[in-house]
Design a protein around this motif. Structure first.
Motif, PDB file in Angstrom:
ATOM      1  N   LEU A  95      82.802 -44.967  -7.797  1.00  0.00           N
ATOM      2  CA  LEU A  95      83.283 -46.338  -7.692  1.00  0.00           C
ATOM      3  C   LEU A  95      84.099 -46.697  -8.918  1.00  0.00           C
ATOM      4  O   LEU A  95      83.888 -46.155 -10.006  1.00  0.00           O
ATOM      5  CB  LEU A  95      82.108 -47.311  -7.572  1.00  0.00           C
ATOM      6  CG  LEU A  95      81.317 -47.317  -6.268  1.00  0.00           C
ATOM      7  CD1 LEU A  95      80.181 -48.329  -6.359  1.00  0.00           C
ATOM      8  CD2 LEU A  95      82.213 -47.637  -5.080  1.00  0.00           C
ATOM      9  N   GLY A  96      85.020 -47.624  -8.729  1.00  0.00           N
ATOM     10  CA  GLY A  96      85.755 -48.198  -9.840  1.00  0.00           C
ATOM     11  C   GLY A  96      85.546 -49.702  -9.849  1.00  0.00           C
ATOM     12  O   GLY A  96      85.356 -50.320  -8.806  1.00  0.00           O
ATOM     13  N   LEU A  97      85.551 -50.288 -11.032  1.00  0.00           N
ATOM     14  CA  LEU A  97      85.407 -51.732 -11.186  1.00  0.00           C
ATOM     15  C   LEU A  97      86.647 -52.275 -11.891  1.00  0.00           C
ATOM     16  O   LEU A  97      87.182 -51.630 -12.795  1.00  0.00           O
ATOM     17  CB  LEU A  97      84.153 -52.064 -11.994  1.00  0.00           C
ATOM     18  CG  LEU A  97      82.830 -51.584 -11.391  1.00  0.00           C
ATOM     19  CD1 LEU A  97      81.688 -51.819 -12.376  1.00  0.00           C
ATOM     20  CD2 LEU A  97      82.545 -52.285 -10.076  1.00  0.00           C
ATOM     21  N   SER A  98      87.090 -53.444 -11.464  1.00  0.00           N
ATOM     22  CA  SER A  98      88.292 -54.050 -12.032  1.00  0.00           C
ATOM     23  C   SER A  98      88.015 -55.495 -12.426  1.00  0.00           C
ATOM     24  O   SER A  98      87.222 -56.184 -11.783  1.00  0.00           O
ATOM     25  CB  SER A  98      89.452 -54.009 -11.024  1.00  0.00           C
ATOM     26  OG  SER A  98      89.740 -52.680 -10.639  1.00  0.00           O
ATOM     27  N   VAL A  99      88.696 -55.939 -13.477  1.00  0.00           N
ATOM     28  CA  VAL A  99      88.555 -57.305 -13.988  1.00  0.00           C
ATOM     29  C   VAL A  99      89.875 -58.039 -13.778  1.00  0.00           C
ATOM     30  O   VAL A  99      90.934 -57.556 -14.197  1.00  0.00           O
ATOM     31  CB  VAL A  99      88.212 -57.301 -15.494  1.00  0.00           C
ATOM     32  CG1 VAL A  99      88.077 -58.727 -16.020  1.00  0.00           C
ATOM     33  CG2 VAL A  99      86.944 -56.506 -15.760  1.00  0.00           C
ATOM     34  N   TYR A 100      89.800 -59.216 -13.144  1.00  0.00           N
ATOM     35  CA  TYR A 100      90.992 -60.028 -12.897  1.00  0.00           C
ATOM     36  C   TYR A 100      90.835 -61.380 -13.587  1.00  0.00           C
ATOM     37  O   TYR A 100      89.715 -61.822 -13.860  1.00  0.00           O
ATOM     38  CB  TYR A 100      91.208 -60.208 -11.393  1.00  0.00           C
ATOM     39  CG  TYR A 100      91.302 -58.891 -10.662  1.00  0.00           C
ATOM     40  CD1 TYR A 100      92.463 -58.137 -10.697  1.00  0.00           C
ATOM     41  CD2 TYR A 100      90.206 -58.388  -9.965  1.00  0.00           C
ATOM     42  CE1 TYR A 100      92.546 -56.914 -10.039  1.00  0.00           C
ATOM     43  CE2 TYR A 100      90.281 -57.167  -9.307  1.00  0.00           C
ATOM     44  CZ  TYR A 100      91.450 -56.438  -9.351  1.00  0.00           C
ATOM     45  OH  TYR A 100      91.521 -55.230  -8.712  1.00  0.00           O
ATOM     46  N   PHE A 101      91.971 -62.055 -13.809  1.00  0.00           N
ATOM     47  CA  PHE A 101      91.964 -63.223 -14.687  1.00  0.00           C
ATOM     48  C   PHE A 101      92.433 -64.497 -13.991  1.00  0.00           C
ATOM     49  O   PHE A 101      93.343 -64.478 -13.153  1.00  0.00           O
ATOM     50  CB  PHE A 101      92.834 -62.943 -15.913  1.00  0.00           C
ATOM     51  CG  PHE A 101      92.357 -61.745 -16.697  1.00  0.00           C
ATOM     52  CD1 PHE A 101      91.171 -61.798 -17.413  1.00  0.00           C
ATOM     53  CD2 PHE A 101      93.077 -60.559 -16.682  1.00  0.00           C
ATOM     54  CE1 PHE A 101      90.714 -60.696 -18.120  1.00  0.00           C
ATOM     55  CE2 PHE A 101      92.635 -59.452 -17.389  1.00  0.00           C
ATOM     56  CZ  PHE A 101      91.446 -59.518 -18.105  1.00  0.00           C
TER      57      PHE A 101
END
Length: 214
Positions: free
Chosen positions: A116-122
């Motif tokens: 899995l990959g995790l991403s941070v959005y703003f």
């Protein structure tokens, strides 16, 4: 009559087998406990871009290691802030404080060793991508995906909407292609042209990951 030494040998063999099984079970339990109580992050983070929009993405995570995902979310809590590198209107490097609005999950590697990959959005870039249209190749004659603040629509060559979903119901699974769901039994599969990563990233940002590839 069977010799006593033979019986003793069999008992020793069985006892050794039981000890091996117990050892495997104990090792598995201890390993699981170590994962659940881990305090050290094993993932790394790099900065990516959706057009001019910065976001952060993790290295691949073991899908079964829930603790590392928990540590990621503790590191980048929704509502928290982080300083991110960028560029001003003249292309000069700057640093800006941005506020976390979403954490996205995505499939990074295939069966049987799924990662899995995790991403941070703003928050500062929420809905900045819309409206948008992306050319794709898909089932049911789909030739493009239209996106706006309300959700996504799959359109055929005659501009007929053949599938749609509001963001709160849109599910996706990104493997060698992308499977999209809308909360019902209706799904579509699309292939995104090489060199066009923004569509997949936007789906990850606003949709909900659901493993539908295997």
């Amino acid at each position: 009559m069977r010799d006593l030494d033979d019986d003793t040998g069999i008992l020793i063999f069985l006892a050794a087998g039981v000890l091996v099984i117990i050892g495997i079970i104990v090792f598995g339990v201890l390993s699981s406990r170590r994962k659940r109580s881990a305090t050290k992050r094993t993932f790394t983070v790099r900065q990516g871009w959706i057009g001019d929009q910065p976001f952060l993405e993790s290295s691949d995570l073991d899908a079964s290691d829930k603790r590392q995902e928990e540590l990621f979310r503790l590191t980048y809590p929704v509502g928290g802030s982080i300083v991110v590198s960028g560029a001003d209107t003249e292309g000069e490097p700057i640093e800006q404080e941005l506020h976390v609005s979403r954490i996205g999950r995505s499939l990074r590697a295939g069966w049987p060793q799924a990662k899995l990959g995790l991403s941070v959005y703003f928050r500062e870039w929420e809905h900045s991508e819309f409206p948008a249209r992306f050319a794709v190749t898909g089932t049911d004659g789909v030739t493009s995906i239209d996106l706006d603040a309300s959700g996504a629509r799959a359109v055929d060559r005659a501009e007929n909407v053949v599938w749609s979903a509001p963001w709160e119901k849109l599910t996706y699974s990104n493997g060698n292609d992308v499977v999209l769901g809308n909360g019902s039994s209706t799904t579509i599969r699309i292939e995104i042209p090489d060199g066009e990563p923004d569509l997949e990233e936007i789906l990850i940002k606003y949709g909900t990951f659901r493993q539908m590839h295997f």
